[in-house]
Design a protein around this motif. Structure first.
Motif, PDB file in Angstrom:
ATOM      1  N   LEU A  33     -15.706  49.386 -19.629  1.00 57.04           N
ATOM      2  CA  LEU A  33     -14.495  48.783 -20.180  1.00 57.04           C
ATOM      3  C   LEU A  33     -14.331  49.289 -21.604  1.00 57.04           C
ATOM      4  N   HIS A  34     -13.086  49.533 -22.004  1.00 59.26           N
ATOM      5  CA  HIS A  34     -12.851  50.248 -23.256  1.00 59.26           C
ATOM      6  C   HIS A  34     -11.571  49.744 -23.905  1.00 59.26           C
ATOM      7  N   ILE A  35     -11.527  49.794 -25.226  1.00 55.14           N
ATOM      8  CA  ILE A  35     -10.319  49.432 -25.975  1.00 55.14           C
ATOM      9  C   ILE A  35     -10.173  50.392 -27.151  1.00 55.14           C
ATOM     10  N   GLU A  36      -8.937  50.761 -27.444  1.00 55.27           N
ATOM     11  CA  GLU A  36      -8.637  51.620 -28.589  1.00 55.27           C
ATOM     12  C   GLU A  36      -7.503  50.965 -29.373  1.00 55.27           C
ATOM     13  N   ALA A  37      -7.669  50.869 -30.678  1.00 54.85           N
ATOM     14  CA  ALA A  37      -6.657  50.168 -31.481  1.00 54.85           C
ATOM     15  C   ALA A  37      -6.696  50.657 -32.917  1.00 54.85           C
ATOM     16  N   PRO A  38      -5.565  50.605 -33.616  1.00 54.96           N
ATOM     17  CA  PRO A  38      -5.574  50.915 -35.046  1.00 54.96           C
ATOM     18  C   PRO A  38      -6.293  49.810 -35.793  1.00 54.96           C
ATOM     19  N   PRO A  39      -6.984  50.131 -36.896  1.00 53.26           N
ATOM     20  CA  PRO A  39      -7.630  49.083 -37.682  1.00 53.26           C
ATOM     21  C   PRO A  39      -6.582  48.152 -38.299  1.00 53.26           C
ATOM     22  N   GLU A  40      -7.004  46.954 -38.638  1.00 44.64           N
ATOM     23  CA  GLU A  40      -6.075  45.940 -39.133  1.00 44.64           C
ATOM     24  C   GLU A  40      -5.338  46.400 -40.384  1.00 44.64           C
ATOM     25  N   TRP A  41      -6.034  47.120 -41.280  1.00 43.62           N
ATOM     26  CA  TRP A  41      -5.368  47.567 -42.514  1.00 43.62           C
ATOM     27  C   TRP A  41      -4.215  48.532 -42.212  1.00 43.62           C
ATOM     28  N   LEU A  42      -4.376  49.359 -41.144  1.00 44.14           N
ATOM     29  CA  LEU A  42      -3.302  50.284 -40.788  1.00 44.14           C
ATOM     30  C   LEU A  42      -2.122  49.526 -40.178  1.00 44.14           C
ATOM     31  N   VAL A  43      -2.419  48.482 -39.398  1.00 44.29           N
ATOM     32  CA  VAL A  43      -1.343  47.653 -38.844  1.00 44.29           C
ATOM     33  C   VAL A  43      -0.528  47.043 -39.988  1.00 44.29           C
ATOM     34  N   GLN A  44      -1.221  46.609 -41.035  1.00 45.09           N
ATOM     35  CA  GLN A  44      -0.542  45.938 -42.141  1.00 45.09           C
ATOM     36  C   GLN A  44       0.301  46.894 -42.991  1.00 45.09           C
ATOM     37  N   GLN A  45      -0.202  48.099 -43.211  1.00 47.49           N
ATOM     38  CA  GLN A  45       0.507  48.997 -44.138  1.00 47.49           C
ATOM     39  C   GLN A  45       1.271  50.114 -43.450  1.00 47.49           C
ATOM     40  N   GLY A  46       1.005  50.365 -42.153  1.00 42.08           N
ATOM     41  CA  GLY A  46       1.671  51.463 -41.463  1.00 42.08           C
ATOM     42  C   GLY A  46       1.060  52.802 -41.836  1.00 42.08           C
ATOM     43  N   GLY A  47       1.597  53.878 -41.254  1.00 44.87           N
ATOM     44  CA  GLY A  47       1.074  55.211 -41.556  1.00 44.87           C
ATOM     45  C   GLY A  47       1.291  56.159 -40.395  1.00 44.87           C
ATOM     46  N   LEU A  48       0.875  57.395 -40.592  1.00 41.46           N
ATOM     47  CA  LEU A  48       1.058  58.441 -39.587  1.00 41.46           C
ATOM     48  C   LEU A  48       0.006  58.326 -38.492  1.00 41.46           C
ATOM     49  N   PHE A  49       0.421  58.574 -37.248  1.00 42.53           N
ATOM     50  CA  PHE A  49      -0.479  58.506 -36.104  1.00 42.53           C
ATOM     51  C   PHE A  49      -0.199  59.703 -35.198  1.00 42.53           C
ATOM     52  N   HIS A  50      -1.218  60.530 -34.962  1.00 45.20           N
ATOM     53  CA  HIS A  50      -1.022  61.721 -34.155  1.00 45.20           C
ATOM     54  C   HIS A  50      -2.363  62.168 -33.582  1.00 45.20           C
ATOM     55  N   GLY A  51      -2.401  62.410 -32.274  1.00 43.43           N
ATOM     56  CA  GLY A  51      -3.619  62.895 -31.645  1.00 43.43           C
ATOM     57  C   GLY A  51      -3.356  63.263 -30.198  1.00 43.43           C
ATOM     58  N   ILE A  52      -4.409  63.610 -29.500  1.00 38.17           N
ATOM     59  CA  ILE A  52      -4.310  63.869 -28.063  1.00 38.17           C
ATOM     60  C   ILE A  52      -5.413  63.112 -27.344  1.00 38.17           C
ATOM     61  N   GLN A  53      -5.164  62.805 -26.077  1.00 38.67           N
ATOM     62  CA  GLN A  53      -6.235  62.344 -25.200  1.00 38.67           C
ATOM     63  C   GLN A  53      -6.203  63.161 -23.919  1.00 38.67           C
ATOM     64  N   LEU A  54      -7.330  63.776 -23.621  1.00 36.93           N
ATOM     65  CA  LEU A  54      -7.508  64.638 -22.455  1.00 36.93           C
ATOM     66  C   LEU A  54      -8.447  63.954 -21.471  1.00 36.93           C
ATOM     67  N   TRP A  55      -8.086  63.980 -20.185  1.00 34.14           N
ATOM     68  CA  TRP A  55      -8.972  63.472 -19.143  1.00 34.14           C
ATOM     69  C   TRP A  55      -9.603  64.646 -18.412  1.00 34.14           C
ATOM     70  N   VAL A  56     -10.944  64.655 -18.391  1.00 38.47           N
ATOM     71  CA  VAL A  56     -11.711  65.731 -17.754  1.00 38.47           C
ATOM     72  C   VAL A  56     -12.412  65.161 -16.524  1.00 38.47           C
ATOM     73  N   ASN A  57     -12.163  65.762 -15.379  1.00 40.09           N
ATOM     74  CA  ASN A  57     -12.777  65.284 -14.143  1.00 40.09           C
ATOM     75  C   ASN A  57     -14.281  65.538 -14.159  1.00 40.09           C
ATOM     76  N   LEU A  58     -14.998  64.756 -13.380  1.00 39.89           N
ATOM     77  CA  LEU A  58     -16.424  64.968 -13.150  1.00 39.89           C
ATOM     78  C   LEU A  58     -16.637  65.371 -11.692  1.00 39.89           C
ATOM     79  N   PRO A  59     -17.575  66.275 -11.421  1.00 40.93           N
ATOM     80  CA  PRO A  59     -17.877  66.613 -10.021  1.00 40.93           C
ATOM     81  C   PRO A  59     -18.466  65.413  -9.299  1.00 40.93           C
ATOM     82  N   SER A  60     -18.403  65.430  -7.995  1.00 44.31           N
ATOM     83  CA  SER A  60     -18.789  64.262  -7.185  1.00 44.31           C
ATOM     84  C   SER A  60     -20.209  63.782  -7.479  1.00 44.31           C
TER      85      SER A  60
END
Length: 318
Positions: A124-151
């Motif tokens: 189980l996993h969660i990703e979130a901006p830190p509270e200080w960024l929520v309060q002040q705003g700012g630039l957000f940019h990135g990628i998320q790649l999903w890589v398969n695993l063999p059986s």
């Protein structure tokens, strides 16, 4: 773009020029990423939408997260969610993301850092901006790649790699017209810090206006180029590509990317993600956060999740 930069590219080691016997890769397909929202409502481009899974193998999908300038109170993340059967690679170009999991792991990635999570048997996993960024705003940019695993590796014990920006390998093109950040795999003689279950390479390249990057690429890997920002051409056949487009390339020994001589003022250079890997060649059953080989394995993943075998949200009791 705060992802690792170098003021003077001539100080870096340089990639070799293609040899006379090296084969260039031509473009097979160009697609444009549709835009949508993920998690609690942050904007994404579905980078590989419209590309057949047989051409993507060993990858499942990739999202460009942002680029967005948040006002105070606007930054968003994802709620708690499960994963099984693959790896997530989150590369933060600009901004900050906190992550936490049901096994007690977690941390913060920012400005050129990468968080590589092998979900394996389930987490189980969660990703979130830190509270200080929520309060002040700012630039957000990135990628998320999903890589398969063999059986035979889909049920490995989950684990993390936190790859700091300072660990990313930096090289330049042979004429010093492009900065190449090697996050994982090997590009020519240069290896990146990421350790992968599935043989692959992941690169973020910044190409100066009018410059050409000829990137050595394992002939056993497929190759995909995604444009983060800017415009130019891909392949020796000079297929036009711009922000939010992907190019699928055919077989060969190197990838060619050329930046147009004139770029937009807000994107003064051409930035691309280049990714490729050794195809697994197995059936894929994909439903939501689970990537398995058969429908019955996906149903088992849902059942295991509902039974709580992926662990529990910290502080949430049973």
């Amino acid at each position: 773009m705060p992802a690792v930069t170098v003021d003077d590219l001539t100080t870096l080691a340089r990639l070799p020029e293609p040899g006379l016997a090296d084969r260039p890769r031509r473009v097979l397909q160009v697609t444009t990423a549709p835009q949508g929202y993920e998690g609690e409502g942050f904007p994404v481009r579905r980078a590989f939408a419209g590309i057949d899974l047989s051409l993507l193998d060993p990858f499942i999908m990739m999202d460009q997260m942002g680029e967005v300038e948040y006002a105070p109170g606007e930054p968003k993340g994802t709620p708690w969610h499960p994963h099984r059967g693959f790896e997530t690679v989150t590369y933060m170009i600009d901004g900050v993301f906190d992550h936490q999991d049901s096994q007690g792991g977690g941390g913060t990635i920012t400005n050129g850092d990468t968080q590589w999570m092998t979900a394996g048997a389930g987490i189980l996993h969660i990703e979130a901006p830190p509270e200080w960024l929520v309060q002040q705003g700012g630039l957000f940019h990135g990628i998320q790649l999903w890589v398969n695993l063999p059986s035979d590796e889909k049920m490995v014990v989950p684990k993390y790699q936190d790859i700091r920006a300072s660990e990313v390998a930096l090289v330049s093109s042979y004429d010093a017209g492009a900065l190449v950040r090697v996050i994982a795999g090997k590009v020519g003689p240069q290896g990146g810090p990421g350790s992968t279950h599935t043989p692959m390479a992941l690169v973020h390249a910044t190409i100066e206006p009018g410059a050409r990057l000829e990137l050595p690429w394992d002939p056993g890997f497929n190759a995909l180029v995604y444009v983060l920002n800017g415009k130019g051409t891909a392949g020796t056949d000079g297929q036009q590509v711009h922000t939010g487009q992907s190019a699928v390339l055919g077989s060969g020994d190197y990838v060619t990317i050329t930046a147009d001589g004139s770029q937009e003022s807000r994107s003064p250079r051409l930035d691309v993600i280049v990714v490729g890997g050794k195809p697994i060649g197995q059936s894929v059953a994909w439903a939501g956060p689970f990537v398995m080989n058969t429908k019955s394995e996906v149903l088992q993943a849902y059942e295991d999740f509902q039974k709580g075998s992926f662990g529990h949200i910290p502080g949430a009791g049973g």
